[in-house]
Design a protein around this motif. Structure first.
Motif, PDB file in Angstrom:
ATOM      1  N   THR A   1       0.837  -1.204   0.000  1.00  0.00           N
ATOM      2  CA  THR A   1       0.000   0.000   0.000  1.00  0.00           C
ATOM      3  C   THR A   1       0.872   1.254   0.000  1.00  0.00           C
ATOM      4  OG1 THR A   1      -1.736  -1.165   1.216  1.00  0.00           O
ATOM      5  CG2 THR A   1      -1.810   1.243   1.228  1.00  0.00           C
ATOM      6  N   GLU A   2       1.922   1.245   0.805  1.00  0.00           N
ATOM      7  CA  GLU A   2       2.825   2.394   0.838  1.00  0.00           C
ATOM      8  C   GLU A   2       3.541   2.567  -0.498  1.00  0.00           C
ATOM      9  OE1 GLU A   2       2.783  -0.029   2.980  1.00  0.00           O
ATOM     10  OE2 GLU A   2       2.194   0.848   4.912  1.00  0.00           O
ATOM     11  N   GLY A   3       3.913   1.432  -1.115  1.00  0.00           N
ATOM     12  CA  GLY A   3       4.567   1.499  -2.414  1.00  0.00           C
ATOM     13  C   GLY A   3       3.656   2.067  -3.485  1.00  0.00           C
ATOM     14  N   LYS A   4       2.391   1.685  -3.414  1.00  0.00           N
ATOM     15  CA  LYS A   4       1.429   2.204  -4.389  1.00  0.00           C
ATOM     16  C   LYS A   4       1.222   3.706  -4.189  1.00  0.00           C
ATOM     17  CE  LYS A   4      -1.925  -0.475  -5.374  1.00  0.00           C
ATOM     18  NZ  LYS A   4      -3.165  -1.285  -5.327  1.00  0.00           N
ATOM     19  N   ASP A   5       1.158   4.146  -2.937  1.00  0.00           N
ATOM     20  CA  ASP A   5       1.018   5.586  -2.676  1.00  0.00           C
ATOM     21  C   ASP A   5       2.238   6.355  -3.192  1.00  0.00           C
ATOM     22  OD1 ASP A   5      -1.427   5.246  -1.492  1.00  0.00           O
ATOM     23  OD2 ASP A   5      -0.651   5.222   0.567  1.00  0.00           O
ATOM     24  N   ALA A   6       3.429   5.815  -2.930  1.00  0.00           N
ATOM     25  CA  ALA A   6       4.642   6.473  -3.412  1.00  0.00           C
ATOM     26  C   ALA A   6       4.654   6.527  -4.936  1.00  0.00           C
ATOM     27  CB  ALA A   6       5.877   5.728  -2.902  1.00  0.00           C
ATOM     28  N   LEU A   7       4.209   5.451  -5.572  1.00  0.00           N
ATOM     29  CA  LEU A   7       4.201   5.382  -7.037  1.00  0.00           C
ATOM     30  C   LEU A   7       3.286   6.450  -7.627  1.00  0.00           C
ATOM     31  CD1 LEU A   7       5.404   3.545  -9.292  1.00  0.00           C
ATOM     32  CD2 LEU A   7       3.270   2.255  -9.202  1.00  0.00           C
ATOM     33  N   ILE A   8       2.101   6.595  -7.064  1.00  0.00           N
ATOM     34  CA  ILE A   8       1.098   7.514  -7.624  1.00  0.00           C
ATOM     35  C   ILE A   8       1.417   8.972  -7.285  1.00  0.00           C
ATOM     36  CG2 ILE A   8      -1.341   8.197  -7.506  1.00  0.00           C
ATOM     37  CD1 ILE A   8      -1.996   5.230  -7.089  1.00  0.00           C
ATOM     38  N   PHE A   9       1.767   9.241  -6.030  1.00  0.00           N
ATOM     39  CA  PHE A   9       1.947  10.633  -5.607  1.00  0.00           C
ATOM     40  C   PHE A   9       3.356  11.170  -5.867  1.00  0.00           C
ATOM     41  CE2 PHE A   9      -1.664   9.286  -2.973  1.00  0.00           C
ATOM     42  CZ  PHE A   9      -2.547  10.331  -3.175  1.00  0.00           C
ATOM     43  N   LEU A  10       4.380  10.316  -5.690  1.00  0.00           N
ATOM     44  CA  LEU A  10       5.759  10.804  -5.717  1.00  0.00           C
ATOM     45  C   LEU A  10       6.494  10.450  -7.009  1.00  0.00           C
ATOM     46  CD1 LEU A  10       6.739   9.922  -2.031  1.00  0.00           C
ATOM     47  CD2 LEU A  10       5.639  11.982  -2.912  1.00  0.00           C
ATOM     48  N   TYR A  11       6.316   9.245  -7.484  1.00  0.00           N
ATOM     49  CA  TYR A  11       7.027   8.832  -8.692  1.00  0.00           C
ATOM     50  C   TYR A  11       6.360   9.334  -9.975  1.00  0.00           C
ATOM     51  CZ  TYR A  11      10.193   5.553  -6.326  1.00  0.00           C
ATOM     52  OH  TYR A  11      11.189   4.993  -5.561  1.00  0.00           O
ATOM     53  N   GLN A  12       5.022   9.386  -9.972  1.00  0.00           N
ATOM     54  CA  GLN A  12       4.320   9.714 -11.221  1.00  0.00           C
ATOM     55  C   GLN A  12       4.758  11.043 -11.846  1.00  0.00           C
ATOM     56  OE1 GLN A  12       0.052   9.711 -10.970  1.00  0.00           O
ATOM     57  NE2 GLN A  12      -0.239  10.097 -13.135  1.00  0.00           N
ATOM     58  N   PRO A  13       4.949  12.118 -11.058  1.00  0.00           N
ATOM     59  CA  PRO A  13       5.418  13.356 -11.707  1.00  0.00           C
ATOM     60  C   PRO A  13       6.774  13.194 -12.394  1.00  0.00           C
ATOM     61  CG  PRO A  13       4.595  13.807  -9.501  1.00  0.00           C
ATOM     62  CD  PRO A  13       4.691  12.323  -9.625  1.00  0.00           C
ATOM     63  N   ILE A  14       7.575  12.236 -11.935  1.00  0.00           N
ATOM     64  CA  ILE A  14       8.917  12.045 -12.494  1.00  0.00           C
ATOM     65  C   ILE A  14       8.879  11.097 -13.688  1.00  0.00           C
ATOM     66  CG2 ILE A  14      11.270  11.288 -11.971  1.00  0.00           C
ATOM     67  CD1 ILE A  14      10.631  11.905  -9.001  1.00  0.00           C
TER      68      ILE A  14
END
Length: 457
Positions: A20-33
């Motif tokens: 769940t934490e990985g999915k949140d990081a992927l959507i909120f933090l990684y996606q802009p990059i």
């Protein structure tokens, strides 16, 4: 690795399900990059892995199905894959079989936990650079750990030893088994890594000391920052040194890294704005200058060379010529240009014309130090201060050399001693292996390359 084709097969593997934490990081933090295509590719590969673990046969997949799922072509697929690989979310492997052909194995990596993401300066900087300060602060607030107010409370927590005790002898007897279990649970996670060799560190450290920047500044973390500035904005060693020199304490020699980061971002925005304006239609003053140069006998190619020489630093200019000649810039050439910029009174535009003359007109494979320094010294004495003056001077010298070789002057029966030209001018243009057509083609490619680099920035 060769180009991938839609009909080639691939397998996906991930050591554990996406948390769940990985999915949140992927959507909120990684996606802009990684952008939307990168996110779509990661989730599509994760779905393929999940279906493979559920299905009994766990069949291989075909890249065409992945393209259809993402609704993209091969070019966008490859770009998205590179973004995932570059930030450590994907590792790619290929295997060639004489009968089955080439197939691929994709190892999906777990996204960095949001707490670890913001504790890593490189990840944080990438995100800040993409979303801006306002959105970045919102994301920091979203994932920042909440801290309980302990005012007026006294801790009464029972310690581990009090609750469970520990037999040192039994623990030591089990240590080897525990270590093997620990190794079995370690993931083959690749951290975000930048190409260390992208910067000439020996040259940078030598010049930094000359500018009173202490070597203690260059910790592994700070070197990673400099690599990031180079990768994101294309800043070369000289530009990085200039930026650091503007934000170093003259008393301690310590670089203010926070102010340096702000200057890097500010400079990139100014460069982008300048590039954007330069693509606008020519202003009236530019048009007048173009017409003046034409009236003074300069060709269209000459004028383009003058413009590129005036708007490009010597190191990128040299690098661009080398790229178009399918060559590379050597360390000695970089030091030579650096020395000319620092020591000679010649402006950058004249140095660029000198480089163009040596590498394009005379078609030399590399810049010879004594040869280039000799020319630079002559031009400095003659106070050549503009690109057009440099082009005009070269042509006059070559023309004079040609005339004196074919028609010696006489006075009655006595031959007048001819004025000896500099050694570098004795090499006639017509003896170069480049034809005028090839030279024009190389000039055109050089201009296209420089325009493309300006657009990338």
């Amino acid at each position: 690795m060769g180009n991938q084709l839609p009909n080639q097969s691939y397998q996906v593997f991930k050591s554990r399900p996406l948390s769940t934490e990985g999915k949140d990081a992927l959507i909120f933090l990684y996606q802009p990059i990684i952008e939307s295509d990168g996110l779509a590719l990661y989730l599509s590969l994760a779905a393929d892995h999940q279906s493979g673990t559920i299905a009994a046969d766990a069949a291989e997949h075909v890249i065409l199905d992945l393209l259809n799922a993402m609704n993209v072509g091969m070019q966008r697929f490859m770009q998205a894959k590179e973004k995932l690989e570059g930030i450590g979310l994907l590792r790619s492997f290929e295997k060639t079989d004489p009968q089955q052909g080439t197939s691929y194995l994709y190892l999906l990596q777990e996204p960095v936990h949001p707490l670890d993401f913001f504790q890593d300066e490189l990840y944080s900087y990438l995100l800040l650079n993409r979303v801006g300060e306002r959105k970045f602060e919102q994301l920091v607030s979203l994932f920042q750990p909440q801290r309980a107010s302990l005012t007026s409370f006294q801790e009464t927590t029972t310690s581990f030893t009090q609750a469970y005790g520990l037999d040192p002898k039994r623990f030591a007897a089990s240590e080897s088994k525990l270590q093997s279990v620990q190794q079995a649970f370690q993931e083959d996670q690749q951290p975000l890594a930048l190409e260390e060799a992208a910067i000439d560190w020996d040259f940078l450290l030598y010049e930094a000391q000359r500018r009173y920047i202490r070597s203690e500044n260059f910790t592994p973390a700070f070197k990673q920052k400099l690599l990031m500035y180079h990768a994101l904005y294309g800043y070369d060693v000289l530009e990085l040194l200039d930026l650091m020199a503007d934000h170093v304490s003259l008393t301690t020699g310590e670089v203010d890294q926070k102010r340096l980061e702000q200057a890097v971002i500010r400079k990139s925005r100014q460069t982008f704005s300048k590039t954007t304006r330069s693509e606008d239609p020519e202003t009236e003053s530019q048009l007048r200058r173009f017409n003046t140069l034409k009236q003074n006998g300069f060709s269209d190619n000459d004028i383009l060379l003058i413009q590129e020489s005036e708007h490009t630093a010597p190191i990128p200019f040299l690098k661009a010529i080398k790229v178009e000649k399918n060559s590379f810039m050597t360390d000695s050439e970089q030091w030579l240009i650096k020395s000319l910029v620092e020591r000679s009174p010649l402006p950058n535009s004249v140095i660029n014309v000198l480089v163009h003359y040596a590498l394009v007109v005379q078609n030399n494979a590399a810049l010879n130090g004594s040869y280039i320094n000799n020319i630079a010294a002559q031009w400095s004495e003659l106070k050549i201060g503009t690109a057009e003056d440099a082009i005009k001077h070269v042509r006059n010298l070559v023309k004079t050399a040609k005339e004196k070789r074919t028609r010696p002057q006489t006075n009655g029966n006595r031959i007048i001693r001819q004025e000896k030209l500099p050694a570098w001018a004795e090499s006639p243009v017509e003896e170069a292996t480049l034809t005028p057509e090839r030279q024009a083609e190389l000039d055109r490619k050089l201009q296209n390359y420089l325009h493309k680099k300006a657009g990338d920035k």
